[in-house]
Enzyme design. Structure first.
Site, PDB file in Angstrom:
ATOM      1  N   SER A  55       0.831  -1.202   0.000  1.00 12.21           N
ATOM      2  CA  SER A  55       0.000   0.000   0.000  1.00 12.21           C
ATOM      3  C   SER A  55       0.866   1.252   0.000  1.00 12.21           C
ATOM      4  O   SER A  55       1.677   1.460   0.906  1.00 12.21           O
ATOM      5  CB  SER A  55      -0.902  -0.002   1.238  1.00 12.21           C
ATOM      6  OG  SER A  55      -1.375   1.302   1.458  1.00 12.21           O
TER       7      SER A  55
ATOM      8  N   HIS B 287      -1.341  -1.176  -4.269  1.00  9.96           N
ATOM      9  CA  HIS B 287      -2.583  -0.821  -3.584  1.00  9.96           C
ATOM     10  C   HIS B 287      -2.580   0.685  -3.301  1.00  9.96           C
ATOM     11  O   HIS B 287      -1.654   1.208  -2.685  1.00  9.96           O
ATOM     12  CB  HIS B 287      -2.671  -1.627  -2.277  1.00  9.96           C
ATOM     13  CG  HIS B 287      -3.948  -1.461  -1.526  1.00  9.96           C
ATOM     14  ND1 HIS B 287      -5.081  -2.199  -1.816  1.00  9.96           N
ATOM     15  CD2 HIS B 287      -4.277  -0.653  -0.493  1.00  9.96           C
ATOM     16  CE1 HIS B 287      -6.051  -1.844  -0.980  1.00  9.96           C
ATOM     17  NE2 HIS B 287      -5.591  -0.909  -0.166  1.00  9.96           N
TER      18      HIS B 287
ATOM     19  N   MET C  48     -11.496  -5.662   5.435  1.00 13.43           N
ATOM     20  CA  MET C  48     -10.681  -4.744   6.240  1.00 13.43           C
ATOM     21  C   MET C  48     -10.454  -5.387   7.609  1.00 13.43           C
ATOM     22  O   MET C  48     -11.407  -5.745   8.293  1.00 13.43           O
ATOM     23  CB  MET C  48     -11.397  -3.399   6.436  1.00 13.43           C
ATOM     24  CG  MET C  48     -11.598  -2.565   5.183  1.00 13.43           C
ATOM     25  SD  MET C  48     -10.087  -1.950   4.424  1.00 13.43           S
ATOM     26  CE  MET C  48      -9.240  -1.153   5.761  1.00 13.43           C
TER      27      MET C  48
ATOM     28  N   HIS D 185      -8.313   1.534  -3.836  1.00  7.17           N
ATOM     29  CA  HIS D 185      -9.216   1.294  -2.708  1.00  7.17           C
ATOM     30  C   HIS D 185      -9.869   2.626  -2.345  1.00  7.17           C
ATOM     31  O   HIS D 185      -9.239   3.493  -1.751  1.00  7.17           O
ATOM     32  CB  HIS D 185      -8.384   0.721  -1.544  1.00  7.17           C
ATOM     33  CG  HIS D 185      -9.165   0.495  -0.294  1.00  7.17           C
ATOM     34  ND1 HIS D 185      -8.564   0.201   0.917  1.00  7.17           N
ATOM     35  CD2 HIS D 185     -10.506   0.491  -0.044  1.00  7.17           C
ATOM     36  CE1 HIS D 185      -9.486   0.045   1.844  1.00  7.17           C
ATOM     37  NE2 HIS D 185     -10.672   0.211   1.292  1.00  7.17           N
TER      38      HIS D 185
ATOM     39  N   MET E  53     -11.851   4.851  -0.270  1.00  7.81           N
ATOM     40  CA  MET E  53     -12.461   5.094   1.051  1.00  7.81           C
ATOM     41  C   MET E  53     -13.121   6.456   0.967  1.00  7.81           C
ATOM     42  O   MET E  53     -12.654   7.447   1.540  1.00  7.81           O
ATOM     43  CB  MET E  53     -11.383   5.028   2.132  1.00  7.81           C
ATOM     44  CG  MET E  53     -11.016   3.601   2.469  1.00  7.81           C
ATOM     45  SD  MET E  53      -9.507   3.487   3.428  1.00  7.81           S
ATOM     46  CE  MET E  53      -8.325   3.553   2.104  1.00  7.81           C
TER      47      MET E  53
ATOM     48  N   ASP F 187      -4.611   3.784  -1.716  1.00 17.17           N
ATOM     49  CA  ASP F 187      -5.685   4.141  -0.782  1.00 17.17           C
ATOM     50  C   ASP F 187      -6.149   5.571  -1.013  1.00 17.17           C
ATOM     51  O   ASP F 187      -5.421   6.526  -0.743  1.00 17.17           O
ATOM     52  CB  ASP F 187      -5.180   4.002   0.660  1.00 17.17           C
ATOM     53  CG  ASP F 187      -4.997   2.541   1.037  1.00 17.17           C
ATOM     54  OD1 ASP F 187      -5.999   1.801   0.992  1.00 17.17           O
ATOM     55  OD2 ASP F 187      -3.863   2.140   1.361  1.00 17.17           O
TER      56      ASP F 187
ATOM     57  N   MET G  90      -8.588   8.477   0.072  1.00 13.62           N
ATOM     58  CA  MET G  90      -9.412   8.919   1.210  1.00 13.62           C
ATOM     59  C   MET G  90      -9.909  10.334   0.949  1.00 13.62           C
ATOM     60  O   MET G  90      -9.147  11.159   0.432  1.00 13.62           O
ATOM     61  CB  MET G  90      -8.576   8.907   2.493  1.00 13.62           C
ATOM     62  CG  MET G  90      -7.950   7.568   2.810  1.00 13.62           C
ATOM     63  SD  MET G  90      -7.104   7.653   4.394  1.00 13.62           S
ATOM     64  CE  MET G  90      -6.336   6.024   4.413  1.00 13.62           C
TER      65      MET G  90
ATOM     66  N   ASP H  11      -6.807  -6.389   4.293  1.00  8.63           N
ATOM     67  CA  ASP H  11      -6.195  -5.059   4.335  1.00  8.63           C
ATOM     68  C   ASP H  11      -6.170  -4.525   5.757  1.00  8.63           C
ATOM     69  O   ASP H  11      -7.212  -4.266   6.345  1.00  8.63           O
ATOM     70  CB  ASP H  11      -7.003  -4.115   3.425  1.00  8.63           C
ATOM     71  CG  ASP H  11      -6.336  -2.769   3.254  1.00  8.63           C
ATOM     72  OD1 ASP H  11      -5.214  -2.565   3.764  1.00  8.63           O
ATOM     73  OD2 ASP H  11      -6.944  -1.905   2.590  1.00  8.63           O
TER      74      ASP H  11
HETATM   75  C1  DX5 Z   1      -6.140   1.552   5.785  1.00 10.26           C
HETATM   76  C2  DX5 Z   1      -5.761   1.271   4.373  1.00 10.26           C
HETATM   77  C3  DX5 Z   1      -4.689   0.269   4.253  1.00 10.26           C
HETATM   78  C4  DX5 Z   1      -3.396   0.661   4.905  1.00 10.26           C
HETATM   79  C5  DX5 Z   1      -2.832  -0.568   5.537  1.00 10.26           C
HETATM   80  O1  DX5 Z   1      -7.239   2.356   5.854  1.00 10.26           O
HETATM   81  O2  DX5 Z   1      -6.857   0.811   3.634  1.00 10.26           O
HETATM   82  O3  DX5 Z   1      -4.490  -0.141   2.912  1.00 10.26           O
HETATM   83  O4  DX5 Z   1      -2.441   1.193   4.032  1.00 10.26           O
HETATM   84  O5  DX5 Z   1      -1.730  -0.194   6.265  1.00 10.26           O
HETATM   85  P1  DX5 Z   1      -1.004  -1.194   7.272  1.00 10.26           P
HETATM   86  O6  DX5 Z   1      -0.502  -2.341   6.465  1.00 10.26           O
HETATM   87  O7  DX5 Z   1       0.085  -0.334   7.840  1.00 10.26           O
HETATM   88  O8  DX5 Z   1      -2.016  -1.600   8.301  1.00 10.26           O
HETATM   89 ZN    ZN Z   2      -6.424  -0.110   1.605  1.00 11.09          ZN
END
Ligand code: DX5
Ligand code: ZN
Length: 231
Positions: A31, A56, A160, A89, A91, A58, A60, A198
């Site tokens: 990620s 990956h 998750m 991903h 969010m 993320d 947000m 994840d």
């Molecule tokens: C969290 C993200 C993850 C995050 C995981 O909201 O969706 O993808 O990067 O990070 P680690 O592996 O540090 O838990």
């Molecule tokens: Zn993620």
């Protein structure tokens, strides 16, 4: 999770059929959330050189989760750095508004949160209409029963194992059980979706997550700290 390989070998005027049975190994999806945003090119190289199969990403929006990361322009500019598939991903609230632009920016897989839409089934169709793989992500508080009508058409279910929003959190063990349950349902019904995990995967929890049967394992902080010990 088993795969079979058949070899036909010709030796000393006779044909031999050799049969191998093995376990599929999961894909690692590092990620970018834990990468140095000042040097994404280096981060992508690290992913390519350390067993990453998928990037990956993320996204947000400061609404669905408190923080804001990056959007389509960043995906567009890092798209030219690698041939690895991009797993975006989302969010974000109102994910339906973001599908087309992320598809065009270079996403290969698009995961939206079940909790962020009333129209999950339609969203899967939309993602497929753009020729992309459709992922459905669920927060720790959402049971897998909520996915039942989507399992046939989803390409990936992203479980998750922390509450979304931040990297570096501790894994929630009860969420890993969802992976086992999903695997059983998939086998029973003959579905094809992949199971992703994840959140909170590090050198201590990796074996646990692999044993549960995850097909795609996301790792942010441990991967970029160089402590994951993937092999
Ligand atoms: C969290 C993200 C993850 C995050 C995981 O909201 O969706 O993808 O990067 O990070 P680690 O592996 O540090 O838990
Ligand atoms: Zn993620």
């Amino acid at each position: 999770d088993l795969y079979y390989i058949l070899y036909l070998i010709y030796c000393k005027n006779a044909y031999y059929l050799i049969f191998f049975k093995g376990m599929k190994s999961p894909m690692l999806a590092p990620s970018l959330l834990s990468a140095d945003f000042g040097n994404l090119e280096k981060a992508i190289k690290q992913i390519e050189e350390n067993n990453g199969s998928v990037v990956h990403i993320d996204v947000m929006d400061g609404q669905f989760v408190p923080e804001i990361t990056y959007g389509q322009p960043i995906v567009r500019s890092i798209r030219k750095l690698t041939k690895l598939p991009f797993d975006v991903h989302l969010m974000v609230d109102n994910p339906e508004q973001q599908i087309e632009s992320f598809a065009k920016a270079g996403a290969d897989w698009i995961d939206f949160h079940l909790e962020a839409t009333n129209h999950a089934h339609r969203l899967i169709q939309m993602i497929h209409d753009f020729g992309k793989k459709a992922g459905v992500a669920i927060c720790p508080g959402t049971p897998i029963s909520a996915l039942s009508e989507l399992l046939e058409s989803a390409d990936i279910i992203l479980v998750m194992t922390v509450n979304p929003g931040w990297g570096g959190q501790k894994i929630i063990p009860s969420c890993v059980k969802k992976v086992v349950d999903l695997k059983n349902i998939r086998q029973k019904k003959g579905y094809k979706f992949l199971i992703g995990v994840d959140g909170g995967v590090n050198s201590e929890t990796l074996a646990y997550v692999k044993d549960a049967g995850a097909d795609v394992i996301v790792s942010g902080s441990a991967f970029f700290n160089n402590t994951l010990n993937w092999s």
